[in-house]
Scaffold this motif. Sequence first.
Motif, PDB file in Angstrom:
ATOM      1  N   GLU A 338      18.721  84.750 -29.432  1.00  0.00           N
ATOM      2  CA  GLU A 338      18.395  85.641 -30.543  1.00  0.00           C
ATOM      3  C   GLU A 338      19.316  86.848 -30.580  1.00  0.00           C
ATOM      4  OE1 GLU A 338      14.328  86.489 -29.763  1.00  0.00           O
ATOM      5  OE2 GLU A 338      13.562  84.863 -31.021  1.00  0.00           O
ATOM      6  N   GLU A 363      10.245  72.511 -26.931  1.00  0.00           N
ATOM      7  CA  GLU A 363       9.589  73.171 -28.054  1.00  0.00           C
ATOM      8  C   GLU A 363      10.075  74.608 -28.213  1.00  0.00           C
ATOM      9  OE1 GLU A 363       5.054  73.351 -29.866  1.00  0.00           O
ATOM     10  OE2 GLU A 363       5.371  72.902 -27.749  1.00  0.00           O
ATOM     11  N   THR A 364      10.344  75.274 -27.105  1.00  0.00           N
ATOM     12  CA  THR A 364      10.781  76.674 -27.151  1.00  0.00           C
ATOM     13  C   THR A 364      12.230  76.800 -27.601  1.00  0.00           C
ATOM     14  OG1 THR A 364       9.249  77.183 -25.341  1.00  0.00           O
ATOM     15  CG2 THR A 364      10.976  78.795 -25.804  1.00  0.00           C
ATOM     16  N   PRO A 367      14.110  75.544 -31.974  1.00  0.00           N
ATOM     17  CA  PRO A 367      14.477  76.294 -33.181  1.00  0.00           C
ATOM     18  C   PRO A 367      15.921  76.790 -33.196  1.00  0.00           C
ATOM     19  CG  PRO A 367      12.313  76.970 -32.385  1.00  0.00           C
ATOM     20  CD  PRO A 367      12.901  76.093 -31.330  1.00  0.00           C
ATOM     21  N   PHE A 395      11.434  67.300 -31.890  1.00  0.00           N
ATOM     22  CA  PHE A 395      11.859  68.676 -32.098  1.00  0.00           C
ATOM     23  C   PHE A 395      13.265  68.796 -32.673  1.00  0.00           C
ATOM     24  CE2 PHE A 395       9.033  68.536 -28.331  1.00  0.00           C
ATOM     25  CZ  PHE A 395       7.964  69.262 -28.837  1.00  0.00           C
TER      26      PHE A 395
END
Length: 452
Positions: A338, A363-364, A367, A395
Amino acid sequence: MIEQLVTETIHWIYESYGRVPASARQGFDRDVRHPEWTRWMLNELGSPDREMYNVAVTGSKGKGSHAILMAGILQAAGLRVGLFTSPHLVDFLERLRIDGQAIDGESFVRLAKTVRSVMDRAPLPSGQYIGPVGILAVMASLWFQASQTDVNIFELGRGAKWDDVNQVQHSGAVITPIFAEHLDKLGPTWADVVDEKLAVVTTDVGWAVSHEQAEIVRERWTRNDASERVSWRQLGRDFTFRVKQQSGATVVEVTDGKRKHRALISAAVSPLAGNAAVALIAASKVLDDLRGVGQELDIDLRNLVLPGRMQVIRRRPLCLVDGTIHAVNAKIVARWLEGRAEPGRVTVILSLPDDKDAQGVMETIAPFCSRMVLTESTNSHLHYSRNLTDLAKRFVADVRADKNVERVIADVCLRADPDDTYLFLGTQSYVGDVLRVFEVETKSIWQCSDID
């Protein structure tokens, strides 16, 4: 010649452990481990640990990073620092360091001979063994004593009460977050695990510095016999920190009552700012004890490397390796992503054996991820029986698998776009594989030159 002697010495370190049948080593640590033999060896060798100032580090997550950060801070503050960590990533000798530099082979072999002369006469009952990590902790104590270190940091294993390294006398303790882990060895309940790890606070300990903890840890501490005599300082309750950017550097500022400490860290280490804050407070406790003054710390750690922990091993393309094995670790990697303006196409190369939290990690990270590559480690003791490809496709659309880790890395390097990001995440054995294939230097915790 010396390489052969080092190899032979490593084999000897595991001999006692290997002589006991695997079935006799199974079960709770309290039933099968005998750390008192580590204390016996130390006593037979004149108790070198009792002549030094030592700190023990335990917990469930981040023990190694806390230990290395604390060692780096104390070295930067002018002390000569011994560091004992486990396991190693590439070179077995990484486990013993002074001022961040791994022990040399000649010293390693010489120390082992000294310890062996005592160990060979140990009245060891049938069915018991002297733990390999205990032998190494004794060797480290002798080396640190001979080298006249000012302070030594010892990283414990999965527990404390029945951990060999906990037999090394220590004046302070650092406690990282404690989770409900190793229930088959430390349990059977989370409360049992907590009590096992809190046993790091021995009768010799005068202070403990803790990361943020779950309520069960705080509750079990109030029942601990040491709770009324030991100074316990916990992040978020007794001291706080904030992170800011200053002249291109990441600054961790810690407020501890009337005192303020600060450390400059690299961008790769910045997701572990909380660990740095805990290490700063622990280091200040050491300095208070050794120097007798309430010193405020202002430390530059930008050249400090945490081997295999959020470690950037190449700039173009950007390659990062981390021992990410569950969702908590993955969140740290996600925060790092990020913070990057344009990471390009992100490829995650995962190696997660059966006992790791594959779903939590996927899952983490998903994105931020364009592609996932699933591989294995060269460690034959790890089990990869799950079909993670179907799970990964839940995912990320672009998924492939190849068991050969060296082939995967070679393929990534050949096809790499210099503007993209490659994350090598997984178990410590896999991290070691990646560092070895990339020929990353691991004998020092200080980075002396820029990465290509």
